[in-house]
Design an enzyme around this catalytic site. Structure first.
Site, PDB file in Angstrom:
ATOM      1  CB  ALA A  82      -0.912  -0.001   1.223  1.00 56.70           C
ATOM      2  CB  ALA A  83       2.793   3.059  -1.514  1.00 50.78           C
ATOM      3  CB  SER A  85       2.718   4.098  -6.255  1.00 50.72           C
ATOM      4  OG  SER A  85       1.706   4.172  -7.238  1.00 50.72           O
ATOM      5  CB  THR A 125      10.862   1.975  -5.223  1.00 56.10           C
ATOM      6  OG1 THR A 125      11.402   2.588  -6.389  1.00 56.10           O
ATOM      7  CG2 THR A 125      10.815   3.057  -4.145  1.00 56.10           C
ATOM      8  CG  ASP A 126      14.720   1.249  -9.058  1.00 59.06           C
ATOM      9  OD1 ASP A 126      13.719   1.977  -8.864  1.00 59.06           O
ATOM     10  OD2 ASP A 126      15.063   0.851 -10.195  1.00 59.06           O
ATOM     11  CD  GLU A 127      10.987   5.952  -8.605  1.00 61.62           C
ATOM     12  OE1 GLU A 127      10.801   7.124  -8.259  1.00 61.62           O
ATOM     13  OE2 GLU A 127      10.235   5.327  -9.374  1.00 61.62           O
ATOM     14  CE1 TYR A 153       6.460   5.755  -4.408  1.00 57.13           C
ATOM     15  CE2 TYR A 153       8.314   5.948  -5.927  1.00 57.13           C
ATOM     16  CZ  TYR A 153       7.407   5.163  -5.227  1.00 57.13           C
ATOM     17  OH  TYR A 153       7.447   3.798  -5.351  1.00 57.13           O
ATOM     18  CB  SER A 154      12.349   8.519  -4.223  1.00 59.93           C
ATOM     19  OG  SER A 154      12.792   9.837  -4.404  1.00 59.93           O
ATOM     20  CB  ALA A 155      11.929  11.880   0.186  1.00 59.45           C
ATOM     21  CE  LYS A 157       7.841   2.430  -1.360  1.00 60.25           C
ATOM     22  NZ  LYS A 157       6.689   1.562  -0.945  1.00 60.25           N
ATOM     23  N   PRO A 208       2.522  11.894 -24.618  1.00 66.50           N
ATOM     24  CG  PRO A 208       1.583  12.396 -22.520  1.00 66.50           C
ATOM     25  CD  PRO A 208       1.440  11.483 -23.696  1.00 66.50           C
ATOM     26  NE  ARG A 217      12.252   6.201 -14.410  1.00 67.56           N
ATOM     27  CZ  ARG A 217      12.981   7.319 -14.442  1.00 67.56           C
ATOM     28  NH1 ARG A 217      14.213   7.301 -14.941  1.00 67.56           N
ATOM     29  NH2 ARG A 217      12.483   8.458 -13.972  1.00 67.56           N
ATOM     30  N   GLY A 278      12.973  17.586 -11.650  1.00 70.07           N
ATOM     31  CA  GLY A 278      13.901  16.675 -10.956  1.00 70.07           C
ATOM     32  C   GLY A 278      13.918  15.259 -11.491  1.00 70.07           C
TER      33      GLY A 278
HETATM   34  P1  NAD Z   1      -0.575   1.461  -6.994  1.00 70.23           P
HETATM   35  O1  NAD Z   1      -0.620   2.950  -6.851  1.00 70.23           O
HETATM   36  O2  NAD Z   1      -1.050   0.827  -8.247  1.00 70.23           O
HETATM   37  O3  NAD Z   1      -1.422   0.801  -5.800  1.00 70.23           O
HETATM   38  C1  NAD Z   1      -1.373   1.258  -4.502  1.00 70.23           C
HETATM   39  C2  NAD Z   1      -2.500   0.583  -3.717  1.00 70.23           C
HETATM   40  O4  NAD Z   1      -2.393   1.021  -2.344  1.00 70.23           O
HETATM   41  C3  NAD Z   1      -3.897   0.957  -4.186  1.00 70.23           C
HETATM   42  O5  NAD Z   1      -4.730  -0.193  -4.228  1.00 70.23           O
HETATM   43  C4  NAD Z   1      -4.401   1.928  -3.122  1.00 70.23           C
HETATM   44  O6  NAD Z   1      -5.814   1.903  -2.951  1.00 70.23           O
HETATM   45  C5  NAD Z   1      -3.673   1.405  -1.890  1.00 70.23           C
HETATM   46  N1  NAD Z   1      -3.507   2.443  -0.864  1.00 70.23           N
HETATM   47  C6  NAD Z   1      -3.041   3.704  -1.036  1.00 70.23           C
HETATM   48  N2  NAD Z   1      -3.056   4.357   0.134  1.00 70.23           N
HETATM   49  C7  NAD Z   1      -3.518   3.481   1.067  1.00 70.23           C
HETATM   50  C8  NAD Z   1      -3.748   3.586   2.463  1.00 70.23           C
HETATM   51  N3  NAD Z   1      -3.529   4.712   3.131  1.00 70.23           N
HETATM   52  N4  NAD Z   1      -4.213   2.494   3.111  1.00 70.23           N
HETATM   53  C9  NAD Z   1      -4.451   1.330   2.442  1.00 70.23           C
HETATM   54  N5  NAD Z   1      -4.279   1.198   1.123  1.00 70.23           N
HETATM   55  C10 NAD Z   1      -3.814   2.265   0.440  1.00 70.23           C
HETATM   56  O7  NAD Z   1       0.920   1.066  -6.658  1.00 70.23           O
HETATM   57  P2  NAD Z   1       1.850  -0.080  -7.301  1.00 70.23           P
HETATM   58  O8  NAD Z   1       2.463   0.443  -8.525  1.00 70.23           O
HETATM   59  O9  NAD Z   1       1.102  -1.354  -7.319  1.00 70.23           O
HETATM   60  O10 NAD Z   1       2.995  -0.151  -6.195  1.00 70.23           O
HETATM   61  C11 NAD Z   1       2.861  -1.011  -5.071  1.00 70.23           C
HETATM   62  C12 NAD Z   1       4.098  -0.881  -4.196  1.00 70.23           C
HETATM   63  O11 NAD Z   1       5.255  -1.233  -4.926  1.00 70.23           O
HETATM   64  C13 NAD Z   1       4.327   0.534  -3.671  1.00 70.23           C
HETATM   65  O12 NAD Z   1       4.762   0.438  -2.341  1.00 70.23           O
HETATM   66  C14 NAD Z   1       5.430   1.080  -4.563  1.00 70.23           C
HETATM   67  O13 NAD Z   1       6.207   2.028  -3.885  1.00 70.23           O
HETATM   68  C15 NAD Z   1       6.215  -0.185  -4.849  1.00 70.23           C
HETATM   69  N6  NAD Z   1       6.949  -0.205  -6.142  1.00 70.23           N
HETATM   70  C16 NAD Z   1       6.279   0.051  -7.303  1.00 70.23           C
HETATM   71  C17 NAD Z   1       6.986  -0.020  -8.511  1.00 70.23           C
HETATM   72  C18 NAD Z   1       6.279   0.206  -9.837  1.00 70.23           C
HETATM   73  O14 NAD Z   1       6.932   0.181 -10.876  1.00 70.23           O
HETATM   74  N7  NAD Z   1       4.956   0.391  -9.875  1.00 70.23           N
HETATM   75  C19 NAD Z   1       8.343  -0.337  -8.517  1.00 70.23           C
HETATM   76  C20 NAD Z   1       8.986  -0.584  -7.292  1.00 70.23           C
HETATM   77  C21 NAD Z   1       8.273  -0.525  -6.116  1.00 70.23           C
HETATM   78  P1  TYD Z   2       6.743   6.624 -14.430  1.00 77.77           P
HETATM   79  O1  TYD Z   2       6.004   5.549 -15.145  1.00 77.77           O
HETATM   80  O2  TYD Z   2       5.970   7.678 -13.724  1.00 77.77           O
HETATM   81  O3  TYD Z   2       7.743   5.876 -13.426  1.00 77.77           O
HETATM   82  P2  TYD Z   2       8.962   6.474 -12.515  1.00 77.77           P
HETATM   83  O4  TYD Z   2       8.492   6.274 -11.121  1.00 77.77           O
HETATM   84  O5  TYD Z   2      10.125   5.644 -12.879  1.00 77.77           O
HETATM   85  O6  TYD Z   2       9.196   7.881 -12.844  1.00 77.77           O
HETATM   86  O7  TYD Z   2       7.707   7.349 -15.469  1.00 77.77           O
HETATM   87  C1  TYD Z   2       8.747   6.654 -16.128  1.00 77.77           C
HETATM   88  C2  TYD Z   2       9.493   7.648 -16.997  1.00 77.77           C
HETATM   89  O8  TYD Z   2       8.623   8.081 -18.052  1.00 77.77           O
HETATM   90  C3  TYD Z   2       9.930   8.924 -16.282  1.00 77.77           C
HETATM   91  O9  TYD Z   2      11.204   9.339 -16.792  1.00 77.77           O
HETATM   92  C4  TYD Z   2       8.891   9.943 -16.661  1.00 77.77           C
HETATM   93  C5  TYD Z   2       8.483   9.502 -18.062  1.00 77.77           C
HETATM   94  N1  TYD Z   2       7.077   9.816 -18.446  1.00 77.77           N
HETATM   95  C6  TYD Z   2       6.815  10.444 -19.651  1.00 77.77           C
HETATM   96  O10 TYD Z   2       7.735  10.743 -20.435  1.00 77.77           O
HETATM   97  N2  TYD Z   2       5.512  10.730 -19.964  1.00 77.77           N
HETATM   98  C7  TYD Z   2       4.483  10.419 -19.145  1.00 77.77           C
HETATM   99  O11 TYD Z   2       3.317  10.740 -19.467  1.00 77.77           O
HETATM  100  C8  TYD Z   2       4.766   9.734 -17.913  1.00 77.77           C
HETATM  101  C9  TYD Z   2       3.665   9.358 -16.971  1.00 77.77           C
HETATM  102  C10 TYD Z   2       6.087   9.451 -17.598  1.00 77.77           C
END
Ligand code: NAD
Ligand code: TYD
Length: 339
Positions: A82-83, A85, A125-127, A153-155, A157, A208, A217, A278
């Site tokens: 949960a986050a 994200s 996350t790697d971020e 976000y990364s701060a 996490k 965009p 990435r 940034g």
């Molecule tokens: P997402 O935004 O798709 O899903 C987040 C989920 O958390 C949603 O279902 C939302 O309803 C729930 N949520 C948000 N706030 C909440 C709260 N206060 N209480 C309970 N539930 C809550 O995110 P994701 O992309 O599936 O990412 C999941 C996790 O993986 C996150 O912790 C993210 O930091 C980490 N992560 C994501 C990626 C990526 O590429 N998406 C990569 C590395 C790590």
């Molecule tokens: P994103 O999917 O938001 O992931 P990350 O958490 O790694 O930033 O974005 C991936 C990369 O794509 C990032 O450099 C921002 C870029 N980006 C675009 O160029 N256009 C877009 O509409 C979005 C959402 C991201």
């Protein structure tokens, strides 16, 4: 085992719920999710049919709700997805990220301390490592790389990771942390690069690309991430951090062009827009530790995974058409209207 998946109605969490139900019929899985804009019960429709699954709506930052869930369910394991994200949203509204990603972590950890837990797994996350320069392809993030964050976000996490490590040391909470690169695959909310580009291309809208699209990435198919977390839960060592990624680096422009090619659409749909503030230049994981210690390797190469992902969006129009109706349109207009 009774496994609570927080954030299991989101992108990776829901894929993980399905991974557990398919691979561990002996486990009982609970999704605990607030259902923010990113959470979607439609995604869990099939899981709801499974007797080994239960959904509880709740907020991780609400102490009363979290304690009640622990008291009633007595979970063995928490897998914490949960986050808030999305980096772009964190730039617009940092405080929400601090509440969910930091306060939420402390509430969950306090519950583990109060009620006991066999394992707390922090999905990070790697971020948290910041970024790497574009002209040094020899550099990778290892588990020893310093935390050095760029976005709210990364701060948030990284703060959560530090809290987990503090609770391990101080209160002996048995925890593990994984830091994964960018995921892609089914049920990905179309605010992130890959699903946004697929859906815009399908709707004949402009794609965009921020800046000149040169940011890199390291893309991991979501199922490979789920397999890695499952392995860490069952074979990982308490107290350890594991990086997850699979040497699938692409520039954003390469990703967008690949999607257009798969869909048979022209590159004239690409529109270069103002960059994210940034914006991290390059993420790249060194997965040696999880490969050598736990025997994990990613199964899906980017060129195959992206085809599967595009096919999923073509086959699941109903899912994303509902997702982009309503509030999403306001989000899109605000973020991209005058970019
Ligand atoms: P997402 O935004 O798709 O899903 C987040 C989920 O958390 C949603 O279902 C939302 O309803 C729930 N949520 C948000 N706030 C909440 C709260 N206060 N209480 C309970 N539930 C809550 O995110 P994701 O992309 O599936 O990412 C999941 C996790 O993986 C996150 O912790 C993210 O930091 C980490 N992560 C994501 C990626 C990526 O590429 N998406 C990569 C590395 C790590
Ligand atoms: P994103 O999917 O938001 O992931 P990350 O958490 O790694 O930033 O974005 C991936 C990369 O794509 C990032 O450099 C921002 C870029 N980006 C675009 O160029 N256009 C877009 O509409 C979005 C959402 C991201």
């Amino acid at each position: 085992m009774k496994i609570v998946v927080t954030g299991g109605a989101g992108f990776i969490g829901s894929n993980f719920v399905y991974y557990l139900l398919e691979n561990h019929a002996e486990d009982f899985v609970i999704c605990y999710d607030k259902l923010t804009y990113a959470g979607n019960l439609e995604t869990l429709k099939d899981a709801q049919e499974n007797p080994n699954f239960k959904f509880i709506r709740g907020d991780i930052a609400d102490r009363e709700q979290v304690y009640k869930m622990f008291e009633e369910e007595k979970p063995d394991v928490i897998v914490y997805f949960a986050a808030e994200s999305h980096v772009d949203r964190s730039i617009e509204e940092p405080e929400l990220f601090l509440r969910t990603n930091i306060i939420g972590t402390s509430v969950l950890l306090d519950a583990c301390k109060k009620f006991g837990i066999k394992r707390f797994h922090q999905v990070s996350t790697d971020e948290v490592y910041g970024d790497l320069p574009l002209d040094r392809p020899d550099l990778f993030f290892t588990e020893k790389t310093n935390l050095h964050t760029s976005s709210p976000y990364s701060a948030s996490k990284a703060s959560a990771d530090l809290l987990v490590q503090a609770y391990m040391r101080t209160y002996k909470i048995p925890a593990t942390i994984s830091r994964c690169s960018n995921n892609y695959g089914p049920y990905h909310f179309p605010e992130k690069l890959i699903p946004l580009m697929i859906i815009n291309a399908l709707n004949g809208k402009k794609l965009p690309v921020y800046g000149v699209g040169a940011n890199v990435r390291d893309w991991l198919f979501v199922e490979d991430h789920c397999a890695a977390i499952d392995l860490i839960l069952r074979k990982g060592t308490v107290g350890e951090v594991y990086n997850i990624g699979g040497h699938n680096e692409r520039t954003n422009l390469e990703v967008v062009k690949t999607i257009l090619k798969i869909l048979g659409k022209g590159e004239d749909l690409i529109e270069f827009v103002t960059d994210r503030k940034g914006n991290d230049l390059r993420y790249a994981i060194d997965p040696t530790k999880i490969e050598t210690e736990l025997g994990w390797t990613p199964k899906t190469k980017f060129d195959d995974g992206i085809k599967k992902t595009v096919a999923w969006y073509l086959d699941n129009r109903d899912w994303w058409e509902k997702v982009i109706s309503g509030e999403y349109q306001n989000y899109y207009a605000k973020m991209y209207g005058n970019r």
